[in-house]
Design a protein around this motif. Structure first.
Motif, PDB file in Angstrom:
ATOM      1  N   LYS A  41       4.847   0.494  -0.001  1.00  0.00           N
ATOM      2  CA  LYS A  41       4.486  -0.026  -0.574  1.00  0.00           C
ATOM      3  C   LYS A  41       4.153   0.651  -2.366  1.00  0.00           C
ATOM      4  O   LYS A  41       4.814  -0.353  -3.251  1.00  0.00           O
ATOM      5  CB  LYS A  41       2.255   0.446  -0.713  1.00  0.00           C
ATOM      6  CG  LYS A  41       1.524   0.028   0.285  1.00  0.00           C
ATOM      7  CD  LYS A  41       1.832  -1.581  -0.329  1.00  0.00           C
ATOM      8  CE  LYS A  41       0.640  -1.479   1.215  1.00  0.00           C
ATOM      9  NZ  LYS A  41       0.988  -3.584   0.646  1.00  0.00           N
ATOM     10  N   GLU A  42       5.520   1.627  -2.426  1.00  0.00           N
ATOM     11  CA  GLU A  42       6.361   1.844  -3.456  1.00  0.00           C
ATOM     12  C   GLU A  42       7.298   0.564  -3.699  1.00  0.00           C
ATOM     13  O   GLU A  42       7.998   0.255  -4.668  1.00  0.00           O
ATOM     14  CB  GLU A  42       6.849   2.976  -3.639  1.00  0.00           C
ATOM     15  CG  GLU A  42       6.155   3.991  -3.624  1.00  0.00           C
ATOM     16  CD  GLU A  42       6.312   5.693  -3.501  1.00  0.00           C
ATOM     17  OE1 GLU A  42       7.630   5.785  -2.798  1.00  0.00           O
ATOM     18  OE2 GLU A  42       5.725   6.656  -3.845  1.00  0.00           O
ATOM     19  N   THR A  55      -2.728  -4.618   5.003  1.00  0.00           N
ATOM     20  CA  THR A  55      -3.397  -6.280   5.121  1.00  0.00           C
ATOM     21  C   THR A  55      -4.733  -6.233   6.553  1.00  0.00           C
ATOM     22  O   THR A  55      -5.096  -6.937   6.397  1.00  0.00           O
ATOM     23  CB  THR A  55      -2.991  -7.439   5.147  1.00  0.00           C
ATOM     24  OG1 THR A  55      -1.313  -7.222   4.638  1.00  0.00           O
ATOM     25  CG2 THR A  55      -3.131  -8.444   5.056  1.00  0.00           C
ATOM     26  N   LEU A  78       3.808   3.801   5.518  1.00  0.00           N
ATOM     27  CA  LEU A  78       3.178   2.809   4.139  1.00  0.00           C
ATOM     28  C   LEU A  78       3.392   3.195   3.056  1.00  0.00           C
ATOM     29  O   LEU A  78       3.768   2.018   2.261  1.00  0.00           O
ATOM     30  CB  LEU A  78       2.089   2.631   5.080  1.00  0.00           C
ATOM     31  CG  LEU A  78       0.754   1.520   4.556  1.00  0.00           C
ATOM     32  CD1 LEU A  78       1.357   0.167   4.391  1.00  0.00           C
ATOM     33  CD2 LEU A  78      -0.348   2.418   4.853  1.00  0.00           C
ATOM     34  N   THR A  79       3.023   4.186   2.568  1.00  0.00           N
ATOM     35  CA  THR A  79       2.526   4.996   1.535  1.00  0.00           C
ATOM     36  C   THR A  79       4.461   4.305   0.788  1.00  0.00           C
ATOM     37  O   THR A  79       4.251   3.586  -0.797  1.00  0.00           O
ATOM     38  CB  THR A  79       3.043   5.930   0.853  1.00  0.00           C
ATOM     39  OG1 THR A  79       1.040   6.425   1.813  1.00  0.00           O
ATOM     40  CG2 THR A  79       2.991   6.489  -0.597  1.00  0.00           C
ATOM     41  N   ALA A 135      -4.357   2.864   1.320  1.00  0.00           N
ATOM     42  CA  ALA A 135      -3.632   2.496   1.164  1.00  0.00           C
ATOM     43  C   ALA A 135      -3.154   1.387   1.408  1.00  0.00           C
ATOM     44  O   ALA A 135      -1.527   1.017   1.122  1.00  0.00           O
ATOM     45  CB  ALA A 135      -2.487   3.005   2.124  1.00  0.00           C
ATOM     46  N   GLN A 136      -3.668  -0.314   1.160  1.00  0.00           N
ATOM     47  CA  GLN A 136      -4.048  -1.886   1.067  1.00  0.00           C
ATOM     48  C   GLN A 136      -3.042  -1.976   2.544  1.00  0.00           C
ATOM     49  O   GLN A 136      -2.339  -2.748   2.166  1.00  0.00           O
ATOM     50  CB  GLN A 136      -2.915  -1.832  -0.481  1.00  0.00           C
ATOM     51  CG  GLN A 136      -4.068  -1.660  -0.835  1.00  0.00           C
ATOM     52  CD  GLN A 136      -2.873  -1.789  -3.057  1.00  0.00           C
ATOM     53  OE1 GLN A 136      -2.417  -1.365  -2.599  1.00  0.00           O
ATOM     54  NE2 GLN A 136      -3.696  -2.348  -3.619  1.00  0.00           N
ATOM     55  N   ARG A 174       8.214  -2.199  -1.675  1.00  0.00           N
ATOM     56  CA  ARG A 174       7.588  -3.693  -2.477  1.00  0.00           C
ATOM     57  C   ARG A 174       5.390  -3.757  -1.845  1.00  0.00           C
ATOM     58  O   ARG A 174       5.334  -3.983  -1.033  1.00  0.00           O
ATOM     59  CB  ARG A 174       7.746  -4.328  -0.376  1.00  0.00           C
ATOM     60  CG  ARG A 174       9.607  -4.466  -1.177  1.00  0.00           C
ATOM     61  CD  ARG A 174      10.005  -5.399  -0.116  1.00  0.00           C
ATOM     62  NE  ARG A 174      11.458  -5.288   0.483  1.00  0.00           N
ATOM     63  CZ  ARG A 174      12.424  -6.224  -0.205  1.00  0.00           C
ATOM     64  NH1 ARG A 174      11.792  -7.052  -0.524  1.00  0.00           N
ATOM     65  NH2 ARG A 174      13.387  -5.937  -0.129  1.00  0.00           N
ATOM     66  N   PRO A 175       5.102  -3.705  -3.490  1.00  0.00           N
ATOM     67  CA  PRO A 175       3.663  -3.357  -3.879  1.00  0.00           C
ATOM     68  C   PRO A 175       3.092  -5.135  -2.636  1.00  0.00           C
ATOM     69  O   PRO A 175       1.404  -4.694  -1.867  1.00  0.00           O
ATOM     70  CB  PRO A 175       3.870  -3.722  -4.817  1.00  0.00           C
ATOM     71  CG  PRO A 175       4.956  -3.357  -5.433  1.00  0.00           C
ATOM     72  CD  PRO A 175       5.663  -3.711  -4.734  1.00  0.00           C
TER      73      PRO A 175
END
Length: 518
Positions: free
Chosen positions: A71-72, A100, A67-68, A97-98, A74-75
């Motif tokens: 996000k790097e 959805t 996940l981390t 870690a945002q 595709r934020p």
């Protein structure tokens, strides 16, 4: 069948999910299935997908580690975490870690489908629901307009228009937003007629009038003041009702709204008239009468709001509240704001701390002057967004949060609002005529009668009369007043800027809110 969306499903036991993947494909989703985080990251470097379904517990690269890294790369890519583990710390890490959404194993196909629909169709569903609800209320608003509302009726009608404006802003329905703006323009047309018919009577007989600027302090502020209870009266210049409703969710983190109301700004809806009236508790004509040295007319040299503290202390004395420990703070630049923020705890020793904050007014004027701000605040939605962004990161909000836990009371209000001007109207005056685009006063004014409310005798509007032949005119709806000299240049320069001084719902009906620490 049309493809609903591209889904990437990452799970080390992907073979056991074949029936679920087939279910999604039958619903129109394109699904790519992978068994580890490394392959998922490689794929995302090359391919666009709409949603990632990600197993939390995988050997090698775990779900949280994957996940981390996602996000790097595709934020903004939505990720749904699927986990066997309901441990609170894992969910906190995932939420931090945002992610959805998240689902707990074992998941059934309809759970996954519901989550995808919520992500992919959420905005569309909100838009459709908002559109249907507004269509249902459209006729009610039309009927309310047709029923000759009184001043309370106009407040309620404006509240509803602002509610729909904010709801429409959450969706992408441009067509319905246009319908709403047309209805708002109709409302402003009728509101101008209403003010033209009633304003002089309000000034003459306060019993017929709504709450106006000069009575605001006595009626809404003073009854809530008491010794030993720190109260902050925050007057944010040019804060419209829709601005307040947009920042309310932010301020509600620290404060509970105990009363929300609207009041009517005096004419002209300009700082030197309205804010002086708030602090003096008098109509501008009376301020000039009782404070001839302090009152300055538009055409006179010098600052027009230099004596607000003097007016305030005189009103407190008149209301028998001069025993309260009171401090007056005016913020006109960022340095002033930082000083206030750094010293806000000292204000807890006061019974009343008045903070006058000029940011929104500066923003509307700067927006006229600076091309970059014209781009940033080109319409109602972006102007409101700019005000919200300012408030959220402002020294004012940081200062209030610092003392929120101290059991304080905050009274938040403004002096007037502003309206986006679109329609020019020619106006001619002599050298002493004021430069404001929404109102003018001077001698020998020539103007289009249909575009303004005119007071040949300013006293009828509760205004000073600088000389025998002075008159005031106030522009209606979205009109701005331009001189014939260099007419086209000024029309193009000022069109679609936010101005104040005239007669519109946005300028005249403004918020006054009482809040307590949570």
């Amino acid at each position: 069948m049309n493809t609903q969306a591209e889904i990437l499903w990452v799970d080390d036991e992907i073979d056991s999910l074949r029936s679920q993947i087939l279910f999604l494909k039958n619903k129109g989703y394109e699904v790519t299935a992978l068994s580890n985080g490394y392959d998922a990251l490689e794929l995302l470097k090359e391919k666009e997908v709409d949603v990632v379904l990600l197993d939390e517990s995988m050997p090698g690269l775990t779900g949280l580690e994957t996940l981390t890294r996602i996000k790097e790369i595709r934020p903004l890519l939505p990720v749904v975490m699927i986990t066997k583990n309901e441990a609170e710390n894992i969910m906190e890490d995932a939420l931090g870690a945002q992610i959805t959404d998240y689902l707990i194993k074992p998941v059934n196909p309809n759970q996954v489908l519901l989550s995808l629909k919520k992500i992919m169709d959420g905005k569309r569903l909100i838009s459709e629901k908002t559109t249907i609800a507004y269509q249902q209320d459209f006729r009610n608003l039309f009927m309310a307009l047709s029923n000759n509302p009184d001043h309370e009726g106009w407040k309620e009608l404006y509240k509803r228009l602002v509610y729909w404006e904010l709801e429409m802003g959450k969706s992408d329905s441009e067509e319905m937003m246009e319908v709403l703006q047309t209805q708002k323009a109709e409302a402003n047309k009728d509101f101008f007629k209403y003010i033209s018919k009633n304003y002089a009577n309000w000034i003459k007989d306060s019993k017929t009038a709504p709450l106006l600027s000069h009575n605001l302090f006595a009626e809404k502020i003073a009854p809530n003041l008491q010794q030993g209870k720190p109260t902050f009266l925050v007057v944010v210049d040019n804060l419209r009702f829709d601005h307040w409703k947009a920042i309310q969710p932010i301020i509600s983190d620290s404060f509970r709204v105990t009363e929300e109301d609207l009041y009517y700004s005096l004419l002209p809806t300009a700082t030197q008239y309205c804010r002086n009236a708030i602090f003096a508790g008098m109509l501008p004509a009376d301020i000039e009468k009782y404070f001839p040295l302090e009152w300055k007319n538009d055409d006179e040299e010098g600052g027009k709001n230099l004596y607000e503290e003097k007016f305030l202390r005189n009103q407190l004395k008149h209301l028998k509240l001069d025993g309260l420990k009171t401090q007056y703070i005016k913020i006109t630049n960022n340095d002033d704001a930082k000083v206030m923020e750094d010293n806000i705890h000292n204000c807890l020793n006061n019974d009343l701390t008045v903070v006058v904050y000029n940011f929104v007014d500066m923003l509307s004027h700067a927006r006229t002057e600076m091309e970059v701000l014209k781009e940033l605040a080109g319409d109602e939605v972006s102007y409101r967004s700019l005000v919200v962004s300012w408030f959220e990161h402002s020294p004012l909000y940081r200062a209030l949060k610092k003392v929120a836990e101290k059991g304080i009371q905050v009274l938040l209000t403004t002096d007037h609002g502003s309206v986006r001007v679109k329609t020019p109207s020619k106006c001619v005056g002599d050298r002493t005529t004021t430069t404001n685009l929404r109102y003018k006063h001077g001698r020998n004014l020539q103007f289009e009668d249909r575009d303004v409310l005119a007071f040949r005798d300013p006293k009828l509007a509760g205004l000073p009369k600088p000389n025998v032949s002075s008159a005031f005119i106030f522009a209606k709806e979205d009109i701005f007043l331009c001189y014939p000299n260099n007419y086209n240049h000024f029309v193009n320069y000022y069109r679609n800027t936010f101005q104040h001084g005239g007669i519109s719902l946005e300028e005249m009906i403004v918020p006054v809110v009482r809040m307590e620490s949570k």
